[in-house]
Design a protein around this motif. Sequence first.
Motif, PDB file in Angstrom:
ATOM      1  N   CYS A 134       3.750   0.926  -0.634  1.00  0.00           N
ATOM      2  CA  CYS A 134       4.739   0.601  -1.660  1.00  0.00           C
ATOM      3  C   CYS A 134       5.982  -0.077  -1.093  1.00  0.00           C
ATOM      4  CB  CYS A 134       5.147   1.856  -2.415  1.00  0.00           C
ATOM      5  SG  CYS A 134       6.097   3.000  -1.417  1.00  0.00           S
ATOM      6  N   GLU A 135       6.168   0.002   0.204  1.00  0.00           N
ATOM      7  CA  GLU A 135       7.313  -0.626   0.869  1.00  0.00           C
ATOM      8  C   GLU A 135       8.646   0.064   0.593  1.00  0.00           C
ATOM      9  OE1 GLU A 135       7.690  -4.852   0.782  1.00  0.00           O
ATOM     10  OE2 GLU A 135       5.585  -5.158   0.376  1.00  0.00           O
ATOM     11  N   LEU A 136       8.613   1.214  -0.041  1.00  0.00           N
ATOM     12  CA  LEU A 136       9.897   1.876  -0.318  1.00  0.00           C
ATOM     13  C   LEU A 136      10.580   2.299   0.969  1.00  0.00           C
ATOM     14  CD1 LEU A 136       9.131   4.006  -3.486  1.00  0.00           C
ATOM     15  CD2 LEU A 136      10.366   1.860  -3.310  1.00  0.00           C
ATOM     16  N   TRP A 184      12.344  -0.608   2.225  1.00  0.00           N
ATOM     17  CA  TRP A 184      13.518  -0.869   1.403  1.00  0.00           C
ATOM     18  C   TRP A 184      14.649   0.082   1.793  1.00  0.00           C
ATOM     19  CZ3 TRP A 184      13.406  -0.696  -4.690  1.00  0.00           C
ATOM     20  CH2 TRP A 184      14.482  -1.452  -5.181  1.00  0.00           C
ATOM     21  N   LEU A 230       8.105  -2.943   8.370  1.00  0.00           N
ATOM     22  CA  LEU A 230       7.452  -4.002   7.630  1.00  0.00           C
ATOM     23  C   LEU A 230       6.147  -3.464   7.066  1.00  0.00           C
ATOM     24  CD1 LEU A 230       7.243  -7.451   7.512  1.00  0.00           C
ATOM     25  CD2 LEU A 230       5.128  -6.660   8.502  1.00  0.00           C
ATOM     26  N   VAL A 231       5.981  -3.611   5.742  1.00  0.00           N
ATOM     27  CA  VAL A 231       4.755  -3.135   5.100  1.00  0.00           C
ATOM     28  C   VAL A 231       4.204  -4.252   4.243  1.00  0.00           C
ATOM     29  CG1 VAL A 231       3.744  -1.343   3.631  1.00  0.00           C
ATOM     30  CG2 VAL A 231       5.805  -0.841   4.919  1.00  0.00           C
ATOM     31  N   GLU A 232       2.901  -4.406   4.249  1.00  0.00           N
ATOM     32  CA  GLU A 232       2.268  -5.282   3.270  1.00  0.00           C
ATOM     33  C   GLU A 232       1.158  -4.496   2.597  1.00  0.00           C
ATOM     34  OE1 GLU A 232       1.048  -9.088   4.829  1.00  0.00           O
ATOM     35  OE2 GLU A 232       3.084  -9.470   5.546  1.00  0.00           O
ATOM     36  N   GLY A 233       1.190  -4.468   1.283  1.00  0.00           N
ATOM     37  CA  GLY A 233       0.181  -3.726   0.532  1.00  0.00           C
ATOM     38  C   GLY A 233      -1.057  -4.561   0.300  1.00  0.00           C
TER      39      GLY A 233
END
Lengths: 180, 785
Positions: free
Chosen positions: A59-61, A64, A72-75
């Motif tokens: 979710c990249e929360l 954030w 760094l996240v990529e869903g």
Amino acid sequence: MAELPQAVRGFWVTFRTMFKKVVTEQYPEDAAKFPPKPRFHGRHQLNRWSDGLEKCVGCELCAWACPADAILVEGASNTEEERFSPGERYGRVYQINYTRCIFCGLCIEACPTRALTMTNVFELADNNRADLIFEKKDLLAPMLPGMVAPPHAMVEGSTEQDYYANRIKGPGPVDQGVNP
Amino acid sequence: MTDMLNQEVVATVNVTIDGVELQVPKGTLAIRAAELIGVEIPRFCDHPLLEPVAACRACLIEVEGMPKPQPACAQVVSDGMTIHTQQSSAVARDAQEGVLEFLLLNHPLDCPVCDKGGECPLQNQAMSAGRSESRFEGEKRIFEKPIPISAQILLDRERCVSCARCTRFSEQIAGDPMIELLERGANQQVGIASDEPFNSYFSGNTIQICPVGALTSADYRFRSRPFDLVSTPTACEHCASGCSLRTDSRRGEVTRRLAWEDPQVNEDWNCDKGRFAFRYQAQDRITTPLVREDGTLRPASWPEAIDVAARGLQAAGSATGVLTGGRLSVEDAYGYAKFARGVLGTDHIDFRSRANSEEEAQFLRACVAGTPLTVSYAALESAPFVLLVAFEPEDESPIVYLRLRKAGTRVVSIATRGTKGLAKMGGSLLAVVPGREAQALRDLPADIRQALSQPGAVILVGERIAASVGGPTAVASLAAATGAALAWIPRRAGERGALDAGALSGLLPGGRPLTDARARSEVAAAWGVDADSLPSTPASDVLDAASRRSLKALLVAGVDPADMPAPFVTDAALERAAFIVSLDHHYSEITEFADVVLPVALVTEKSGTFIDWEGRPRPFAQVFKDSLAMSDASVLGMLARAMGATAGAWDGPGIRREITALGTWSGQSAEVPAVEPEVGPTDGFRLASWRELLDAGVMQEGEPHLAATARPVVAVVSSSALSALGSPASVTVTGPLGSVQLPVEAGEVLDNVIFVPMNAPGCSIYTDLGARIGAAVDVTAGGVA
Ligand code: SF4
Ligand code: SF4
Ligand code: FES
């Protein structure tokens, strides 16, 4: 004592201390004798459900929330053939840059699934920057007995709600950081 | 009419909102009036361009004298009305909070995995206008999630708040009522008919206006979060409608594109091609200059490649042909126009990489190039009558279609086939045999001529008029005879700009005729070159000259030989030209032939301007600010310097200044064409065709979800022709080069006409059939004999 010269008073302190209990901890020789406190903020860990599926939903929360921009996240989409987490979404790319991380733990608070926790591991020094960017494979929790490495299907007859409500029972602690 | 408008502007009412007295035009909605004093009433279903429905009830306000709270989005203010919003009324605030709590009862609260999270009106308004606690304790309603309602659009019914924005958009704006609200109560849900997916050309807009994450795209699914996107205002490079877009990128990659509000052009909308087709940009890029050595291309340094190219071009000099394609920004097209005339001294230049004719060129020089912005979208909205000639708005310029539909303008179309698009505009068809539009224009019924002579009437002519001998002539004389305003609508985004920039033989920038000495000296002064060095006689067709070996070199930008009606002529021209320089960002058939290939910037790597069909500049900003790629014009500047010429500016801002300083031509414009229509029998089946919006175009490559929403590839014949063929399910269409087999259906075409899509997957009339529009083709029932 008050009449003694200043210099002698100073040496007296030194002399007296020689007979006190030593508080200095020897690192690394005696590291095992002094484990960090359980709530110490060390290296992150990406946890698993008790059947081995990943808790991260991409979710990249955490990214954030991070004040240091270290995450760094990529869903991506789970498919029936290739499922990494319960539900629709999983974290395909997950990186934490330990040259940036300030170990504040805000990412842990932001994570809606308790996928991200912190271990007590603090020995993170290295001699180059590239190796300090930890990838998903470096951060994933170890497989405990009874877990199956994803991708695989959810437990038969279950929905993602069952996972989130902790109704999937299996071996091992499901959401506590485990020190490797 | 003017009086009525004035009256509307004058008629106002006095209202009091939250104790503030204000005067607003009669008919204003309470929600809009409140915006005027800076009060934002929560809303979901309300959208300024859709009819009010008051479906979500989020906007409840207290109106003095009314027993219950009223929805502000449907409440027209009347004189003396006193309104209390949430700012001054506990009743209104309580009502709004209650509605939000209610809307969230069945909402799954799966924001972490929802693509709307971070830019969601429901999230935002739950925070700003909702209660912090919910009293709901039961089980939520559960639906399967997500279900595809087309290959591109995914529907998550659990998240839907039944605001009916999507269904109202589809019905009111797009005219494609393929989605509808079904069931009642808690089970209310958006749905499609079981046999018809939501394959509207405009379906992507519903994602953008859905105030929750109920509608998402397969394309953008889980690709990023709004907060890690960098947004850049851009203009669409796909067609001449000129949509303003917002391009969102993340870490050097475009993740999505959205329609950007521009009331004068695309309003709040765009088409699915502009929204979803951008992956082509990243694929198969040319990254370094290439030079041919011993028959194969090898990477070379910039200085070396420029040097080889400059020497080759210098040797050919005025025996060089320049083909610019139709996709360049006006700055780059201007660069080519200047390079051809001012550096090479040739007038062999053409931007038309499609079926064209000398008659069309004449028409464009006389009636279109450098003309001011008179026929605009607003003019279409207010026109009493619009005549379409060889132009299918829904496929060829979708925003024109939306605007004609919105206005409910009376439309008549001189076309080879009557389409659903025409029906959705409420237009009527004047069916013609392909290529014979000219005769139809001459024999126009008296009532249509009559309608065209009303003030404000408009003739919209498409680029396919070039396929009709005498067509451009007939259009120009019809406009002159009736006084109707005339606008030419090409398909590609760069064609109008290339025309205004002078990238056509016989034409200098700003609509200046090449043959006029004053025009030449104005341009020469701006470029700082000697006026006598500019060519003064219009050149003949570039490809024709090249295949007759009268050209020694070709300078080619972004041209695909398969777009030309006779690809083999292009190939022959390319083979015969001794020296070819190609400026391109992708490998293509041209780069196969080229002696030097110079890589240039994509639209995302430079800033620039397109000119839409109206003649309106559509500036776009650079998305990837740190890109080192050079625009076509900058590369031409390097070539010019290597050839010892300067000729003014070659950078974007410099060229824009030059264009502005030059202005448009004030003198006598070029002569209108005078070509007699083609007559004689039209035996057998005649081929009607155009490019559908979604087809096998190179700029739609790499978009499987978008491609799956394209229209089915079918041939269309009249119902009597179909039964004459024995009502087969499919037909084989044969042209000089070969044949294709296609499913066939009956439609609104003349009995001796067959419609075949121009460039659908597996069916190109040029490369597969070798036939052009209007050609006689052989049609047989069933498979290949
Ligand atoms: S670790 Fe938690 S917060 Fe970060 S992306 Fe995964 S699920 Fe979201
Ligand atoms: S899908 Fe979105 S736009 Fe359509 S009714 Fe539901 S909430 Fe409204
Ligand atoms: S915004 Fe008024 S009822 Fe929906």
